[in-house]
Write an enzyme that holds these catalytic residues in place. Structure first.
Site, short mmCIF file in Angstrom:
data_model
loop_
_atom_site.label_atom_id
_atom_site.label_comp_id
_atom_site.label_asym_id
_atom_site.label_seq_id
_atom_site.Cartn_x
_atom_site.Cartn_y
_atom_site.Cartn_z
CG ASP A 158 -1.64 -1.35 1.35
OD1 ASP A 158 -2.28 -1.75 0.37
OD2 ASP A 158 -1.52 -2.01 2.41
CG HIS A 186 -3.30 -5.29 3.52
ND1 HIS A 186 -2.87 -4.48 2.50
CD2 HIS A 186 -3.65 -6.45 2.94
CE1 HIS A 186 -2.95 -5.14 1.36
NE2 HIS A 186 -3.42 -6.34 1.60
P1 NDP Z 1 -1.12 -15.84 -3.48
O1 NDP Z 1 0.28 -16.33 -3.38
O2 NDP Z 1 -1.50 -15.02 -4.64
O3 NDP Z 1 -1.54 -15.03 -2.16
C1 NDP Z 1 -1.24 -15.52 -0.88
C2 NDP Z 1 -1.83 -14.65 0.17
O4 NDP Z 1 -1.30 -13.35 0.10
C3 NDP Z 1 -3.36 -14.49 0.05
O5 NDP Z 1 -3.90 -14.59 1.36
C4 NDP Z 1 -3.50 -13.10 -0.48
O6 NDP Z 1 -4.70 -12.48 -0.02
C5 NDP Z 1 -2.35 -12.42 0.22
N1 NDP Z 1 -2.03 -11.08 -0.22
C6 NDP Z 1 -1.68 -10.08 0.62
N2 NDP Z 1 -1.47 -8.96 -0.01
C7 NDP Z 1 -1.67 -9.21 -1.29
C8 NDP Z 1 -1.63 -8.40 -2.43
N3 NDP Z 1 -1.36 -7.13 -2.35
N4 NDP Z 1 -1.88 -8.95 -3.62
C9 NDP Z 1 -2.20 -10.25 -3.69
N5 NDP Z 1 -2.28 -11.07 -2.63
C10 NDP Z 1 -2.02 -10.55 -1.43
O7 NDP Z 1 -2.12 -17.06 -3.37
P2 NDP Z 1 -2.10 -18.48 -4.06
O8 NDP Z 1 -3.48 -19.01 -3.90
O9 NDP Z 1 -1.42 -18.45 -5.39
O10 NDP Z 1 -1.13 -19.31 -3.13
C11 NDP Z 1 -1.37 -19.58 -1.80
C12 NDP Z 1 -0.57 -20.79 -1.44
O11 NDP Z 1 -0.65 -20.94 -0.04
C13 NDP Z 1 -1.10 -22.08 -2.06
O12 NDP Z 1 0.00 -22.77 -2.67
C14 NDP Z 1 -1.63 -22.86 -0.85
O13 NDP Z 1 -1.41 -24.25 -0.99
C15 NDP Z 1 -0.77 -22.29 0.24
N6 NDP Z 1 -1.22 -22.41 1.61
C16 NDP Z 1 -0.26 -22.85 2.49
C17 NDP Z 1 -0.54 -22.97 3.80
C18 NDP Z 1 0.53 -23.45 4.69
O14 NDP Z 1 1.71 -23.34 4.35
N7 NDP Z 1 0.21 -24.00 5.84
C19 NDP Z 1 -1.87 -22.68 4.34
C20 NDP Z 1 -2.79 -22.16 3.36
C21 NDP Z 1 -2.46 -22.04 2.03
P3 NDP Z 1 -6.04 -12.40 -0.92
O15 NDP Z 1 -6.52 -13.81 -1.05
O16 NDP Z 1 -6.91 -11.52 -0.11
O17 NDP Z 1 -5.58 -11.80 -2.23
#
Ligand code: NDP
Length: 327
Positions: A158, A186
């Site tokens: 931001d 945020h």
């Molecule tokens: P991303 O990598 O695109 O995003 C991950 C997180 O970052 C989301 O919560 C997203 O929020 C957040 N975020 C924060 N700021 C921003 C921003 N400015 N722009 C975009 N995103 C932002 O998500 P993916 O779905 O590609 O990947 C998530 C991964 O996490 C998956 O591989 C999943 O398996 C994994 N995962 C792992 C866990 C663990 O290690 N225990 C638990 C849960 C998931 P928002 O959704 O609001 O955009």
């Protein structure tokens, strides 16, 4: 010097993919610091994370001392010096807020416990996964042996977005804009504050002299930039989010430049009337691996109302996770 252990959760995701190569290349901790990467994923994404690890190997980064991929939080955080908590449960269509918070409680509670159990004594935690401020609070509350101040959430994207918008409006370089601040959550209620910002020593507010532009264009553009990127790109921002995560940790570890500050969501010490303990964004300076909330800034009426609204949302989120027994 021993390599620094950097744990990244959600390593197989979009942001993870944009983040890991820059960490390994030295952008996070500088060109003289080796890193061990620990990649945490949920079981069904471990294979994809292993693929990313293969690509990291293939870069032959001189600063990358080792990579481990795991679905076990205890292993991932054991000895961690820096933790980037990126993986979170996204809000899906029709999902109630309580369900979203509960699902994230199921992720950030065990991660806080694992950090408490095994992280290095200098652990620094940045939560990126949304709702980032409240997820950080959940993890922090389950890590009672770690100093509370080590749990932070990301508002640097931001901050960077606000600087970019101002540089375009004023026709100046981004490097000339100093002392911008993001306050609050945020989320769409965040408040990008230009009233202390300067361009080459001149007040940005005076240069703009346009409160209507601030209220009607600048603030909503910054707050809704994520949605605008989804609309244009067909996917959420990833590289810019990863870049901001790098900036956040880089500055926390290596310091902010003299005469400037940055924005981080950190546990409030009661400064500026933000209730103590809430993880809210403030202007901060950093030195020697510690941050300080910038003190003594005058908060005008325009700013006060907006800071209060965003902080009220954080208080509501805190109360909601309390009611769900997540903290
Ligand atoms: P991303 O990598 O695109 O995003 C991950 C997180 O970052 C989301 O919560 C997203 O929020 C957040 N975020 C924060 N700021 C921003 C921003 N400015 N722009 C975009 N995103 C932002 O998500 P993916 O779905 O590609 O990947 C998530 C991964 O996490 C998956 O591989 C999943 O398996 C994994 N995962 C792992 C866990 C663990 O290690 N225990 C638990 C849960 C998931 P928002 O959704 O609001 O955009």
């Amino acid at each position: 010097m021993a390599p620094v252990n950097v744990t990244v959760t959600g390593a197989a995701g979009q942001i993870g993919y944009a983040l890991l190569f820059r960490i390994a290349s030295g952008a996070l901790l500088g060109p003289d610091t080796k890193v061990n990467l620990r990649l945490l994923e949920i079981p069904q994404a471990v294979k994809a994370a292993e693929g990313t690890a293969m690509e990291l190997d293939d870069c032959a980064f001189p600063l990358l001392a080792g990579i481990e991929v795991t679905d076990d939080a205890k292993k991932a955080f054991d000895g961690a010096n820096v933790a980037l908590l990126v993986g979170a449960r996204p809000r899906t269509k029709g999902m109630e807020r309580g369900d979203l918070l509960a699902a994230n409680g199921g992720i950030f509670k065990p991660q806080g416990e694992a950090i408490n159990a095994g992280a290095a004594s200098d652990i620094k935690v940045l939560v990126v996964g949304n709702p980032a401020n409240t997820n950080a609070l959940i993890a922090q509350q389950h890590a009672p042996d770690v100093p509370a101040a080590r749990f932070t959430a990301m508002t640097r994207l931001d901050h960077n977005r606000a600087i970019s918008q101002l540089s375009t409006k004023l026709g100046v370089s981004v490097a000339d804009i100093k002392k911008l601040a993001i306050w609050g959550n945020h989320s769409a209620t965040q408040y990008p504050d230009v009233f202390h910002a300067e361009v080459n020593g001149k007040s940005v507010a005076e240069l703009l002299n346009d409160e209507a532009w601030l209220a009607d264009t600048f603030i909503p553009t910054v707050a809704k930039r994520g949605a605008a990127i989804i609309e244009a790109r067909g996917a959420s921002s990833a590289a810019s989010a990863a870049n901001a995560a790098i900036d956040h940790i880089h500055d926390w570890v290596l310091g902010t430049p003299a005469g400037d500050w940055t924005s981080m969501a950190v546990p409030s010490d009661g400064s500026y009337g933000v209730p103590e303990g809430i993880i809210s964004s403030f202007p901060v300076t950093t030195a020697d691996g510690e941050y300080q909330i910038v003190q003594g800034l005058e908060v005008n009426e325009f700013s006060r109302a907006r800071i209060d609204a965003s902080v009220a949302e954080l208080v509501e989120e805190r109360d909601a996770v309390k009611a769900l027994d997540l903290i």
